[in-house]
Enzyme design. Structure first.
Site, PDB file in Angstrom:
ATOM      1  N   GLU A 153     -23.585  35.499 -54.859  1.00 32.53           N
ATOM      2  CA  GLU A 153     -23.200  36.817 -54.327  1.00 32.53           C
ATOM      3  C   GLU A 153     -23.430  36.850 -52.823  1.00 32.53           C
ATOM      4  O   GLU A 153     -24.470  36.410 -52.334  1.00 32.53           O
ATOM      5  CB  GLU A 153     -24.027  37.919 -55.002  1.00 32.53           C
ATOM      6  N   LYS A 170       0.791  30.552 -57.204  1.00 31.40           N
ATOM      7  CA  LYS A 170       2.256  30.578 -57.352  1.00 31.40           C
ATOM      8  C   LYS A 170       2.842  29.461 -56.482  1.00 31.40           C
ATOM      9  O   LYS A 170       2.522  28.314 -56.699  1.00 31.40           O
ATOM     10  CB  LYS A 170       2.769  31.983 -57.040  1.00 31.40           C
ATOM     11  N   TYR A 210     -24.595  31.069 -58.984  1.00 31.47           N
ATOM     12  CA  TYR A 210     -24.450  32.443 -58.512  1.00 31.47           C
ATOM     13  C   TYR A 210     -24.518  32.441 -56.990  1.00 31.47           C
ATOM     14  O   TYR A 210     -25.438  31.859 -56.410  1.00 31.47           O
ATOM     15  CB  TYR A 210     -25.571  33.338 -59.070  1.00 31.47           C
ATOM     16  N   ARG A 253      -5.700  29.650 -60.132  1.00 30.49           N
ATOM     17  CA  ARG A 253      -5.424  31.079 -60.267  1.00 30.49           C
ATOM     18  C   ARG A 253      -6.426  31.876 -59.428  1.00 30.49           C
ATOM     19  O   ARG A 253      -7.638  31.705 -59.580  1.00 30.49           O
ATOM     20  CB  ARG A 253      -5.570  31.423 -61.744  1.00 30.49           C
ATOM     21  N   THR A 302      -1.634  35.573 -53.850  1.00 31.06           N
ATOM     22  CA  THR A 302      -2.232  34.786 -54.920  1.00 31.06           C
ATOM     23  C   THR A 302      -2.284  33.347 -54.421  1.00 31.06           C
ATOM     24  O   THR A 302      -1.619  32.995 -53.442  1.00 31.06           O
ATOM     25  CB  THR A 302      -1.377  34.819 -56.203  1.00 31.06           C
ATOM     26  N   ASP A 319       1.896  41.714 -49.172  1.00 35.94           N
ATOM     27  CA  ASP A 319       1.459  40.953 -50.341  1.00 35.94           C
ATOM     28  C   ASP A 319       2.472  39.822 -50.518  1.00 35.94           C
ATOM     29  O   ASP A 319       3.566  40.033 -51.044  1.00 35.94           O
ATOM     30  CB  ASP A 319       1.438  41.908 -51.532  1.00 35.94           C
TER      31      ASP A 319
HETATM   32  C1  LIG Z   1       1.652  37.872 -58.968  1.00 39.36           C
HETATM   33  C2  LIG Z   1       1.581  38.986 -58.024  1.00 39.36           C
HETATM   34  C3  LIG Z   1       0.379  39.703 -57.802  1.00 39.36           C
HETATM   35  C4  LIG Z   1      -0.852  39.648 -58.654  1.00 39.36           C
HETATM   36  O1  LIG Z   1      -1.389  38.535 -59.046  1.00 39.36           O
HETATM   37  P1  LIG Z   1      -2.513  38.434 -60.175  1.00 39.36           P
HETATM   38  O2  LIG Z   1      -3.265  37.245 -59.721  1.00 39.36           O
HETATM   39  O3  LIG Z   1      -1.780  38.257 -61.452  1.00 39.36           O
HETATM   40  O4  LIG Z   1      -3.339  39.666 -60.156  1.00 39.36           O
HETATM   41  C5  LIG Z   1       0.358  40.635 -56.795  1.00 39.36           C
HETATM   42  N1  LIG Z   1       1.437  40.893 -56.062  1.00 39.36           N
HETATM   43  C6  LIG Z   1       2.613  40.263 -56.255  1.00 39.36           C
HETATM   44  C7  LIG Z   1       3.781  40.601 -55.389  1.00 39.36           C
HETATM   45  C8  LIG Z   1       2.726  39.299 -57.255  1.00 39.36           C
HETATM   46  O5  LIG Z   1       3.909  38.701 -57.463  1.00 39.36           O
END
Ligand SMILES: *Cc1c(COP(=O)(O)O)cnc(C)c1O
Length: 424
Positions: A60, A233, A58, A239, A230, A204
């Site tokens: 936090e 990807k 933990y 993840r 993220t 994002d």
């Molecule tokens: C995949 C994705 C997310 C979110 O990812 P998670 O980890 O599944 O919550 C946010 N924004 C965009 C543009 C994405 O392609």
């Protein structure tokens, strides 16, 4: 194939049910062509860190300021992750605790907006993400959302249209980024559009972070108040999510991640993030991303040679969208294609296309990405075969015998590009 070394004998003995499912998933990953644009294969080192005892701790709070004792070693790990991601994206500060991309976006929105404030984002059906204002998502429920889409003719972002919308709506936040857009996004122009109307610009870059890290897509960092991503990807880590910003902006977002919307950080995942960011700083990672772009171009060209129509007639990043309304008499849906390809050992996802007439559960397109197959070492020669198999699979119109035959060929190719079964 040999049993994956990743799987502990202990798990097999103690819990054969869970073990069997993981084993089957392992075979699926080894023997199939993974073309889902948001997926990748993390390295063994990343998997080891993520499977480590750090899951027990933990922690936090943040390095040096924790609510629990015994954090000296997890502090080292989180500090390393922060240093590496800041170096990678040439940014002053970072939060590496978001459990996912969605959590990263939530924290950033709450740092910049109150409930009822207005948000402008890309609509989900045109390639945006749920967290960019979809009514089904917290972002659409909490904020007053106006969405921009693609130009109806070019199927590209229309910066004049976005400027008009932002001028009219005067939002607190303009968010950019996409889950299904095959072209470069002009962050500089979008940043100016936000600035002109006094909005914060949030980027994002979940899908394209690996390309940005390698210098193969323009970086949003100098233009955005906050950049989120993220880590699983194109960045090819575990993840999870990250938030990047200036030193003066980090405090607000830190307190929104914890205690705002999350509890204890996943220190095992943060360790795996540190490992992945270390990998992303190597010259090999840049070569990998170059090959991702080369493979995407090559696959797109081969598919078009075979008569497929691609949205915007090509790609500049790691993914492409096939518009199936131009295939045959137009009766094949994205759902059909996804299902047939699945039977051939090729995993894609159905996807809406511009001016979509079908429901999001059926759709008229498929999204195809190459980051995963590039990780396993495939190059232009293999892209030609992949395009042919996609073409043949769709030509079968669902004939199970023919699809089975393609599946055997797909499996043969995959076995010559082993993933975790490759001897070290
Ligand atoms: C995949 C994705 C997310 C979110 O990812 P998670 O980890 O599944 O919550 C946010 N924004 C965009 C543009 C994405 O392609």
């Amino acid at each position: 194939m040999n049993s994956p070394k990743l799987l502990e004998k202990r798990l097999a003995a103690q819990d054969p049910s869970v073990f069997a499912s993981i084993q089957k998933e392992w075979t699926r990953e080894e023997e199939g062509l993974e073309l889902i644009a948001s997926e990748n294969y993390a390295s063994r080192a990343v998997l080891e860190a993520q499977g480590s005892i750090l899951t027990n701790k933990y922690a936090e709070g943040y390095p040096g300021k924790r609510y629990y004792g015994g954090c000296e070693f997890v502090d080292e790990v989180e500090t390393l992750a922060i240093q590496r991601i800041c170096q990678l994206f040439k940014v002053e500060a970072a939060n590496v605790q978001p459990h996912s991309g969605s959590q990263a976006n939530m924290a950033v929105y709450l740092a910049l907006m109150a409930a009822g404030d207005s948000l402008v984002g890309m609509s989900l059906s045109h390639g945006g993400h749920l967290t960019h204002g979809s009514p089904a998502n917290f972002s659409g429920k909490l904020f007053k959302v106006s969405s921009y889409g693609l130009n109806p003719e070019t199927h590209r972002l229309d910066y004049d249209q976005i400027r008009d919308l932002v001028r009219r709506e005067k939002p607190k936040v303009l968010v950019a980024g996409a889950s299904a857009y095959p072209r470069i996004i002009d962050f500089e122009t979008l940043g100016q559009i936000a600035k002109e109307s006094g909005a914060h610009f949030v980027v994002d870059m979940a899908h394209i972070a690996g390309l940005v890290a390698a210098g193969l897509h323009p970086t949003p960092i100098p233009h955005a108040t906050y950049t989120t991503s993220t880590t699983h990807k194109t960045l090819r880590g575990p993840r999870g999510g990250i938030i990047l910003c200036s030193q003066e902006r980090i405090k607000a977002v830190n307190s929104l991640i914890f205690p705002g919307i999350q509890g204890g950080p996943l220190m095992h995942v943060i360790a795996a993030k540190a490992v992945a960011f270390g990998e992303a700083l190597t010259p090999e990672f840049v070569e990998y991303q170059k090959q991702v772009i080369a493979n995407a171009r090559s696959l797109a060209a081969e598919l078009m040679n075979l008569g497929f129509k691609l949205v915007t007639d090509g790609t500049e990043n790691h993914l492409m969208l096939v518009d199936l309304t131009a295939t045959g008499d137009g009766s094949i849906s994205g759902k059909d294609a996804e299902n047939w390809l699945d039977q051939a050992g090729i995993t894609v996802n159905k996807n809406t296309i511009p001016n979509e007439k079908r429901s999001p559960f059926v759709t008229s397109g498929i999204r195809i990405g190459v980051p995963a197959i590039t990780t396993r070492g495939m190059r232009e020669a293999e892209m030609k075969k992949v395009a042919q198999w996609i073409h043949q699979s769709i030509e079968t119109r669902g004939d199970a015998e023919k699809l089975k035959k393609i599946r055997r060929e797909v499996c043969d190719l995959c076995q010559s590009f082993p993933l975790y079964s490759k001897p070290e």
